[in-house]
Design an enzyme around this catalytic site. Structure first.
Site, PDB file in Angstrom:
ATOM      1  N   SER A  43       0.606  -1.165   0.065  1.00  0.00           N
ATOM      2  CA  SER A  43       0.086   0.078  -0.012  1.00  0.00           C
ATOM      3  C   SER A  43       0.873   1.215  -0.075  1.00  0.00           C
ATOM      4  O   SER A  43       0.591   2.289  -0.582  1.00  0.00           O
ATOM      5  CB  SER A  43      -0.840   0.207   1.166  1.00  0.00           C
ATOM      6  OG  SER A  43      -0.074   0.023   2.392  1.00  0.00           O
ATOM      7  N   GLY A  90      -7.044  -3.349   7.391  1.00  0.00           N
ATOM      8  CA  GLY A  90      -6.817  -3.905   5.850  1.00  0.00           C
ATOM      9  C   GLY A  90      -5.457  -4.275   5.447  1.00  0.00           C
ATOM     10  O   GLY A  90      -5.150  -5.061   4.279  1.00  0.00           O
ATOM     11  N   THR A 144      -5.244   5.037   2.905  1.00  0.00           N
ATOM     12  CA  THR A 144      -5.107   4.245   4.173  1.00  0.00           C
ATOM     13  C   THR A 144      -5.243   2.852   4.031  1.00  0.00           C
ATOM     14  O   THR A 144      -5.321   2.259   2.770  1.00  0.00           O
ATOM     15  CB  THR A 144      -6.650   4.573   5.069  1.00  0.00           C
ATOM     16  OG1 THR A 144      -7.542   3.797   4.267  1.00  0.00           O
ATOM     17  CG2 THR A 144      -6.902   6.026   4.615  1.00  0.00           C
ATOM     18  N   CYS A 145      -5.095   2.208   5.036  1.00  0.00           N
ATOM     19  CA  CYS A 145      -5.268   0.693   4.905  1.00  0.00           C
ATOM     20  C   CYS A 145      -6.655   0.155   5.862  1.00  0.00           C
ATOM     21  O   CYS A 145      -6.307  -0.772   6.350  1.00  0.00           O
ATOM     22  CB  CYS A 145      -4.009   0.024   5.459  1.00  0.00           C
ATOM     23  SG  CYS A 145      -2.555   0.233   4.646  1.00  0.00           S
ATOM     24  N   SER A 146      -7.429   0.898   5.754  1.00  0.00           N
ATOM     25  CA  SER A 146      -8.706   0.922   6.515  1.00  0.00           C
ATOM     26  C   SER A 146      -9.622   0.142   5.455  1.00  0.00           C
ATOM     27  O   SER A 146      -9.635   0.160   4.359  1.00  0.00           O
ATOM     28  CB  SER A 146      -9.352   2.153   7.169  1.00  0.00           C
ATOM     29  OG  SER A 146     -10.633   1.885   7.481  1.00  0.00           O
TER      30      SER A 146
END
Length: 661
Positions: free
Chosen positions: A283, A385, A443-445
């Site tokens: 990411s 995530g 983001t990694c959400s």
């Protein structure tokens, strides 16, 4: 990251107006040896006392608090966050992992202490219960073997006391563990890990590992050649992996992907030493590539968060061929500044400026940022995530409280609201920089509250004002090489899976300057892109008048051409047509071209052709030419017949003369 020797030569850091300049740093080309600290013991021998103390402090802040009626184990006051000091980066990582393991098995460890009657103990105050739980986890992980005392280790009295106390009752503790496993029919202690976390860890262990190439140190060609010499085979995608294989990532050209089973083996290769290939969540590579794609020649980049030094270095590598500078916000302490300076210079980075202020403390009119064209936002998020959330939290120095969310597999509504509000404030602040042309938000959400909703609320805030061009969402540079599911509503999204970590990416760009274009050109461009939804452009009155004049002229021309073409061979009709052609000639003298506004002179009135009418008259001229050719052929036939008749009459006269006596 391996420790480097002390032969790093760098110029002093210049700090001017809160800015640390890394432009003059140089490093020795001498190969650095990879050293391992005594902390990296894998033989289950335990850890130095300082590791246990730090892990206990971290666990005290992240432990699961039970309801009042169920509290059987007391942990003392938890109102203030304890100060934790780490010897080095490796010590920090080991401390956090030990604390997280104690958190994973907190319920089991508490049940062992109570069942064995080892707890409560009058000699151990509640403030040391966290240390007791952490050291109990390590003791059972060592199969209840005695802990090794490391040379030159600084002993801590509390650690020594609790260590001796637990080891004294090791038999009772082992029996209590056995009873718990029998009670729950648990084949291993992994049975006591929450199911959501267990699935997350299984996915992490199977996830392909990504390394980006530091071209300051080595080229892509050299990397591929080195891998081939070591027996690796290049394949098209991760679906073709078969042990010693690798693939070039489909989104980032400088990222190589390997099977997860090779992780430890790869990290021990010479190729991965000296920061040539760097392991990082994909990411972050997607984010820096998106920012680099927005960058114009000579423009600078603002990185709103420190995050990982690897992300900063990757951004530096991608902008190496330009004169761009990278401004990193939030470097508060001199110790952090020194740490970043050493790490980044070791990786060969030179175009980085460290800012002491947080991003939201910066003014949009700051003279240092007058050439900034792109802002990269990697805000703190729930991280659920990510391929390896634990690694991401550690590498980017995120809040340890996120480990609680990782344990339970979801984020509470209150915490999610706090995160989303902070993210929105940061994105809105980025919109205030009037000279900036593009923003990347990543983001990694897995929650829309941290992703789409934050971006939409920021765009609807209108903080840009009316004097500057507003922002709009544009497709990321990866949309063309991704399936349709990865790009929805102009956002780039990758769902967490067994082959990929999760990622959300939004790219904002200022709308193009349309002031110089005419309204007609704008509408034509919009119509070409099918953006008018069937709306027909209303034509100006003057253009409508010109079209009426054209139509009248075409009618006159049509009535003039038909009788000439049909009755050219009849002499009587030709004479009758003379007044009509004269009238047409007078009309042509008075006519003014509706497009070019020129009045033809008498000499060129037959030659003058309107630029726009020439194309439409061409078919009529072609028809006239064909008919004229037909008439010429008819004339030739008539002439041939006339010649034949003349020769016949001459022959008759000659015959008559010969017959005269």
């Amino acid at each position: 990251m391996p420790d480097s020797e002390s032969n790093l030569a760098s110029s002093p850091v210049d700090v001017i107006n809160g800015t640390s300049v890394l432009s003059e740093m140089k490093i020795s080309d001498e190969k650095r040896s990879v050293e391992k600290t005594p902390v990296t013991q894998i033989g289950k021998n335990g850890y130095p006392d300082s590791i246990y103390i730090n892990a206990a402090k971290i666990f005290q802040g992240i432990r699961t608090e039970k309801s009042t009626g169920r509290i059987l184990v007391h942990y003392g006051n938890n109102s203030e966050s304890p100060m934790v000091a780490f010897k080095d980066e490796h010590s920090r990582r080991v401390s956090y992992k030990l604390a997280f393991n104690a958190l994973k098995y907190q319920s089991l460890l508490e049940e062992i202490l109570l069942d064995s009657k080892v707890y409560p103990c009058n000699s151990i105050p509640d403030e040391l219960t966290s240390l007791l739980v952490v050291m109990l986890y390590d003791l059972q992980d060592r199969k209840f073997q005695k802990r090794k005392i490391f040379d030159e280790e600084e002993l801590v009295a509390e650690v020594q006391e609790i260590g001796h106390y637990l080891y004294r009752y090791k038999t009772k503790l082992a029996a209590a563990l056995a009873r718990c496993r029998i009670k729950y029919d648990a084949l291993s202690i992994e049975y006591f890990v929450p199911e959501t976390l267990l699935k997350q860890e299984q996915r992490t262990s199977a996830l392909p590992v990504c390394f980006w190439i530091n071209t300051f140190k080595i080229s892509l060609e050299d990397v591929i050649r080195d891998l081939e010499m070591k027996g690796f085979t290049k394949v098209e995608s991760v679906s073709d992996f078969d042990h010693y294989t690798y693939a070039v990532d489909q989104h980032c050209h400088d990222v190589l992907v390997f099977p997860s089973s090779l992780r430890e083996e790869l990290l021990n290769l010479d190729l991965f030493a000296d920061c040539r290939l760097l392991l990082q969540d994909k990411s972050r590579s997607l984010a820096v590539h998106s920012a680099q794609a927005l960058l114009s020649e000579g423009g600078d980049i603002i990185m709103a968060h420190i995050g990982s030094h690897l992300t900063i270095a990757h951004m530096s590598v991608l902008t190496n061929d330009s004169s761009s500078r990278i401004f990193v916000c939030g470097v508060k302490s001199s110790a952090k500044e020194e740490e970043l300076r050493n790490s980044l210079s070791h990786m060969g980075c030179k175009n980085i400026w460290l800012l002491h202020e947080d991003f939201t403390e910066l003014q949009s009119t700051d003279s240092r940022l007058e050439k900034a064209k792109v802002i990269l936002l990697l805000p703190e998020c729930s991280e659920l995530g990510a391929g390896n959330p634990m690694e991401l939290i550690l590498s980017e120095h995120r809040d340890a409280g996120l480990l609680q969310d990782l344990l339970q597999g979801f984020v509470s509504e209150d915490k999610l609201s706090i995160l989303a509000e902070r993210q929105l404030n940061e994105l809105i602040h980025a919109l205030k920089f009037k000279k900036v042309q593009g923003i990347v938000y990543c983001t990694c959400s897995v929650y829309p509250e941290e992703n789409e909703l934050v971006v939409k609320k920021a765009l609807e805030s209108g903080v840009e004002g009316d004097k500057v061009r507003p922002y709009r969402l544009i497709p990321s540079v990866f949309s063309t090489c991704s399936d349709s599911e990865s790009s929805t509503e102009m956002f780039f999204k990758m769902e967490p899976s067994e082959i990929s970590s999760g990622c959300f990416l939004a790219v904002l760009e200022r709308e193009k300057d349309t002031k110089k274009a005419s309204a007609k050109d704008i509408l034509a461009s919009a119509a070409a892109q099918a953006l008018l939804d069937g709306i027909v452009e209303e034509k100006p009155k003057e253009e409508m008048k010109k079209q009426k004049v054209k139509q009248r002229k075409r009618k006159v021309t049509a009535s003039d051409s038909k009788p000439k073409a049909a009755k050219l061979h009849t002499g009587a009709n030709v004479k009758a047509e003379v007044p009509v052609s004269k009238a047409a000639s007078k009309i042509q003298e008075k006519h003014v071209c509706p497009v070019c506004s020129k009045k033809p002179t008498r000499k060129i009135q037959e030659k003058h052709v309107c630029p726009t009418k020439a194309a439409s008259d061409t078919p009529q001229k072609t028809v006239h030419r064909k008919k004229a050719a037909s008439n010429i052929q008819q004339k030739k036939v008539h002439q041939a017949k006339a010649a034949s008749n003349t020769s016949t009459s001459k022959a008759v006269r000659n015959t008559q003369q010969k017959n005269v006596p």
